[in-house]
Enzyme design. Structure first.
Site, mmCIF file in Angstrom:
data_model
loop_
_atom_site.group_PDB
_atom_site.id
_atom_site.type_symbol
_atom_site.label_atom_id
_atom_site.label_comp_id
_atom_site.label_asym_id
_atom_site.label_seq_id
_atom_site.Cartn_x
_atom_site.Cartn_y
_atom_site.Cartn_z
ATOM 1 N N SER A 190 -26.910 33.317 -0.419
ATOM 2 C CA SER A 190 -25.612 32.871 -0.943
ATOM 3 C C SER A 190 -25.676 32.679 -2.448
ATOM 4 O O SER A 190 -26.707 32.313 -2.993
ATOM 5 C CB SER A 190 -25.173 31.568 -0.288
ATOM 6 O OG SER A 190 -23.957 31.145 -0.887
ATOM 7 N N LYS A 242 -26.263 30.796 7.517
ATOM 8 C CA LYS A 242 -25.469 31.387 6.408
ATOM 9 C C LYS A 242 -24.010 31.521 6.839
ATOM 10 O O LYS A 242 -23.092 31.278 6.065
ATOM 11 C CB LYS A 242 -26.049 32.751 6.016
ATOM 12 C CG LYS A 242 -25.188 33.574 5.053
ATOM 13 C CD LYS A 242 -25.010 32.878 3.725
ATOM 14 C CE LYS A 242 -24.310 33.589 2.609
ATOM 15 N NZ LYS A 242 -23.392 34.629 2.770
ATOM 16 N N HIS A 276 -22.532 28.136 6.690
ATOM 17 C CA HIS A 276 -22.341 27.842 5.257
ATOM 18 C C HIS A 276 -21.001 28.435 4.784
ATOM 19 O O HIS A 276 -20.214 27.768 4.122
ATOM 20 C CB HIS A 276 -23.509 28.435 4.454
ATOM 21 C CG HIS A 276 -23.238 28.585 2.989
ATOM 22 N ND1 HIS A 276 -22.420 29.568 2.467
ATOM 23 C CD2 HIS A 276 -23.644 27.856 1.917
ATOM 24 C CE1 HIS A 276 -22.342 29.436 1.158
ATOM 25 N NE2 HIS A 276 -23.081 28.407 0.789
ATOM 26 N N ASN A 277 -20.772 29.687 5.134
ATOM 27 C CA ASN A 277 -19.521 30.325 4.705
ATOM 28 C C ASN A 277 -18.310 29.663 5.351
ATOM 29 O O ASN A 277 -17.257 29.531 4.723
ATOM 30 C CB ASN A 277 -19.538 31.819 5.037
ATOM 31 C CG ASN A 277 -20.414 32.606 4.083
ATOM 32 O OD1 ASN A 277 -21.338 32.051 3.490
ATOM 33 N ND2 ASN A 277 -20.155 33.886 3.935
ATOM 34 N N GLU A 295 -17.589 26.677 3.489
ATOM 35 C CA GLU A 295 -16.981 27.115 2.216
ATOM 36 C C GLU A 295 -15.466 27.350 2.398
ATOM 37 O O GLU A 295 -14.667 26.952 1.552
ATOM 38 C CB GLU A 295 -17.700 28.395 1.798
ATOM 39 C CG GLU A 295 -17.271 29.022 0.514
ATOM 40 C CD GLU A 295 -18.011 30.364 0.308
ATOM 41 O OE1 GLU A 295 -19.251 30.406 0.462
ATOM 42 O OE2 GLU A 295 -17.338 31.364 0.021
HETATM 43 P P1 NDP Z 1 -21.818 46.586 -0.389
HETATM 44 O O1 NDP Z 1 -21.649 45.669 0.760
HETATM 45 O O2 NDP Z 1 -20.625 47.074 -1.084
HETATM 46 O O3 NDP Z 1 -22.707 47.832 0.096
HETATM 47 C C1 NDP Z 1 -22.969 48.904 -0.739
HETATM 48 C C2 NDP Z 1 -24.387 49.377 -0.531
HETATM 49 O O4 NDP Z 1 -24.592 49.772 0.840
HETATM 50 C C3 NDP Z 1 -24.689 50.607 -1.385
HETATM 51 O O5 NDP Z 1 -26.016 50.514 -1.818
HETATM 52 C C4 NDP Z 1 -24.485 51.753 -0.382
HETATM 53 O O6 NDP Z 1 -25.173 52.922 -0.719
HETATM 54 C C5 NDP Z 1 -25.086 51.107 0.847
HETATM 55 N N1 NDP Z 1 -24.688 51.774 2.087
HETATM 56 C C6 NDP Z 1 -23.478 51.740 2.683
HETATM 57 N N2 NDP Z 1 -23.497 52.463 3.825
HETATM 58 C C7 NDP Z 1 -24.752 52.962 3.944
HETATM 59 C C8 NDP Z 1 -25.405 53.772 4.912
HETATM 60 N N3 NDP Z 1 -24.753 54.186 5.992
HETATM 61 N N4 NDP Z 1 -26.697 54.085 4.709
HETATM 62 C C9 NDP Z 1 -27.349 53.653 3.615
HETATM 63 N N5 NDP Z 1 -26.800 52.870 2.662
HETATM 64 C C10 NDP Z 1 -25.515 52.537 2.840
HETATM 65 O O7 NDP Z 1 -22.804 45.931 -1.487
HETATM 66 P P2 NDP Z 1 -22.981 44.437 -2.009
HETATM 67 O O8 NDP Z 1 -24.049 44.529 -3.038
HETATM 68 O O9 NDP Z 1 -21.687 43.794 -2.351
HETATM 69 O O10 NDP Z 1 -23.544 43.637 -0.736
HETATM 70 C C11 NDP Z 1 -24.755 43.989 -0.094
HETATM 71 C C12 NDP Z 1 -24.938 43.085 1.100
HETATM 72 O O11 NDP Z 1 -25.039 41.745 0.651
HETATM 73 C C13 NDP Z 1 -23.765 43.119 2.088
HETATM 74 O O12 NDP Z 1 -24.241 42.996 3.398
HETATM 75 C C14 NDP Z 1 -22.957 41.905 1.707
HETATM 76 O O13 NDP Z 1 -22.189 41.416 2.789
HETATM 77 C C15 NDP Z 1 -24.057 40.943 1.313
HETATM 78 N N6 NDP Z 1 -23.659 39.880 0.416
HETATM 79 C C16 NDP Z 1 -22.787 40.105 -0.592
HETATM 80 C C17 NDP Z 1 -22.395 39.089 -1.445
HETATM 81 C C18 NDP Z 1 -21.475 39.370 -2.581
HETATM 82 O O14 NDP Z 1 -21.102 38.396 -3.259
HETATM 83 N N7 NDP Z 1 -21.113 40.619 -2.821
HETATM 84 C C19 NDP Z 1 -22.929 37.735 -1.283
HETATM 85 C C20 NDP Z 1 -23.903 37.623 -0.257
HETATM 86 C C21 NDP Z 1 -24.224 38.654 0.570
HETATM 87 P P3 NDP Z 1 -24.444 54.039 -1.639
HETATM 88 O O15 NDP Z 1 -24.603 53.555 -3.045
HETATM 89 O O16 NDP Z 1 -25.224 55.280 -1.373
HETATM 90 O O17 NDP Z 1 -23.018 54.123 -1.212
#
Ligand code: NDP
Length: 476
Positions: A128, A182, A185-186, A189
């Site tokens: 988080s 987690k 937690h959300n 939130e």
């Molecule tokens: P996203 O959730 O937008 O995911 C994008 C990433 O996933 C890219 O690297 C993409 O690769 C990859 N991806 C998607 N589909 C596939 C697939 N089928 N095979 C391989 N790779 C894939 O990114 P975030 O950085 O926002 O979040 C990452 C994780 O962290 C998520 O699970 C999210 O819920 C969690 N999270 C996010 C927070 C936030 O504030 N954003 C906070 C806490 C947790 P490509 O570049 O090739 O498309």
């Protein structure tokens, strides 16, 4: 101690986590499905530490030393399964796969079972703090075996936020425990934000204050018991002016709150566990109501309100009552959230140290607050406490604010201001403390229409009344 770790999934969270790891002296082996992200990261931030870019999953896995430590930061759900399915066959016994995405905890339980059967360690890790936290120190909630935590715990602890010299990272419990907490937690939130929004609305509608003035009130509240990240940023958002129109920022934003789903998961899990998390549920439903634009428009045109003007003589006293209502309702929301954690741990067989959990939420995460120090203290002093509300400190704090809380909820009802969070928290409080609940009548009804039986206050056993016959009571 520096270590080596692989990060796959380099969107905003993965990239920032990789940079955080590199800045702490770890060698970070990088991979992303589309290589452009890997290249962009190295190009922009390569000088921050020891990055090793790789272009394929096979290359990624081969570059890592055994036991390999890999953190997956991709979209939750099917993409996470796709990445695991691609990487796991290339790993060797004793390697550790971590999932730092927002996985549903039941998915983590399933993945843990499957990967454990393959001789691999799986650590479902709640993270988080958003993108800023990932870069500068998040709150980290890893779940998995003790053996796995021994391998990756020091690494995770090295990049977590730090409060009073302690890292905001602890081994939460086995299997899905990390993603479970987690999720809660959300949920908390969601409740916290709903309560803050209600406090703002009351000050605006009750006192006619401007958003900037209300921002000042929140800034003041942030110096007391309510001090927290969310209260701090509320002041910032309320004081913000829209550059284009010069209007308060909150007045130019569409009043429909979106959601990604973790609040809904929390409530679904609470329903399964039979835990009344009414504060979180009201927050999820309030967002849903805000999004029902057509219904709202139709209702605005025809549904009458009380037709009153809220006439408040003592403005300072009202502000203080709203503060008390906010604090008391917040205590209720946290009590309910920790209740869900207690019941979840019990149901799924996880040994979750609630004091340690409250401590790691003091920094890095969105609900970070001074108040969590108090909660940690309660669970340290009274490990068997059944609800936070009965602890001496919180009991005194809530009862001191009870008058203001009741006045605010009653005033809101009388003047037609919706306060689902404050109102449901107060009903929960009154429900818990009631000597007798009308549930006895419900039992009677159930027995009459469905012969569901009931228990008596004065003797053991289950009973049924022959409602359709002579009203005789028989043992069930
Ligand atoms: P996203 O959730 O937008 O995911 C994008 C990433 O996933 C890219 O690297 C993409 O690769 C990859 N991806 C998607 N589909 C596939 C697939 N089928 N095979 C391989 N790779 C894939 O990114 P975030 O950085 O926002 O979040 C990452 C994780 O962290 C998520 O699970 C999210 O819920 C969690 N999270 C996010 C927070 C936030 O504030 N954003 C906070 C806490 C947790 P490509 O570049 O090739 O498309």
């Amino acid at each position: 101690m520096s270590d080596q770790i692989g990060v796959t999934g380099l969107a905003v969270m993965g990239a920032n986590l990789a940079r955080n790891l590199a800045r702490h002296g770890h060698q970070v082996v990088l991979h992303n499905r589309s290589q452009a992200r890997t290249d962009a990261l190295v190009e922009a931030h390569g000088s921050e530490g020891d990055f090793v870019p790789t272009g394929s999953v096979a290359d990624f896995v081969q570059t890592l030393q055994r036991p390999r430590k890999i953190i997956i930061m991709v979209k939750a759900g099917a993409p996470t399964d796709a990445v695991i399915d691609e990487i796991a066959p290339l790993l060797e016994e004793g390697d550790v796969l971590m999932d730092g995405g927002n996985a549903l905890f039941t998915d983590t339980v399933r993945r843990t079972e499957a990967l454990t059967a393959q001789g691999l360690h799986f650590v479902g890790t709640g993270i988080s703090g958003g993108e800023e936290g990932a870069l500068n120190g998040p709150s980290i909630m890893p779940g998995g075996s003790a053996e796995a935590y021994e391998l990756v715990g020091p690494l995770l602890e090295s990049i977590a936020a730090v409060v009073d010299g302690e890292p905001c990272c602890t081994h939460v419990g086995e299997s899905g425990a990390g993603h479970f907490v987690k999720m809660v937690h959300n949920g908390i939130e969601y409740a916290d934000m709903q309560l803050i929004a209600e406090a703002y609305d009351l000050l605006r509608q009750g006192l006619g204050m401007s958003p900037a003035e209300i921002g000042d009130v929140f800034a003041d509240w942030n110096t007391g018991d309510l001090s927290s990240y969310l209260i701090e940023i509320t002041a910032q958002v309320l004081r913000h002016t829209d550059a284009e129109t010069g209007a308060p920022f909150v007045d130019v934003v569409v009043d429909e709150a979106e959601q990604k789903g973790t609040g809904r998961w929390t409530v679904q899990s609470a329903l399964d566990l039979g835990v009344p998390v009414s504060g979180i549920a009201e927050a999820v439903f309030a967002r849903a109501l805000s999004g029902h634009r057509e219904q709202r428009r139709a209702a605005q045109q025809v549904l009458p309100g009380p037709g009153t003007t809220w006439d408040i003589d003592d403005r300072d006293a009202f502000v203080e009552s709203v503060r008390q209502a906010l604090y008391a309702s917040k205590v209720v929301a946290y009590a309910q959230g920790f209740d869900q954690i207690t019941q979840g741990a019990d149901q799924y067989g996880w040994d979750i140290d609630r004091a340690a959990l409250a401590r790691i939420w003091r920094g890095g995460c969105i609900i970070r607050a001074d108040f969590l120090d108090r909660i940690a203290q309660v669970f340290t002093d009274e490990p068997d406490v059944t609800t936070l509300l009965t602890n001496d400190y919180f009991r005194a704090a809530v009862s001191a604010g009870q008058e203001g809380w009741r006045q605010v909820v009653a005033g809101a009802a009388r003047n037609g201001v919706p306060v689902p969070g404050f109102g449901s928290a107060l009903s929960y409080y009154d429900g818990l403390r009631a000597e007798r609940l009308p549930a006895s009548l419900i039992q009677g009804l159930r027995d009459l229409f469905g012969a569901h039986t009931y228990q008596r206050v004065d003797k053991e056993g289950s009973f049924h009344t022959m409602w359709g016959e002579d009203g005789r009571e028989v043992p069930a």
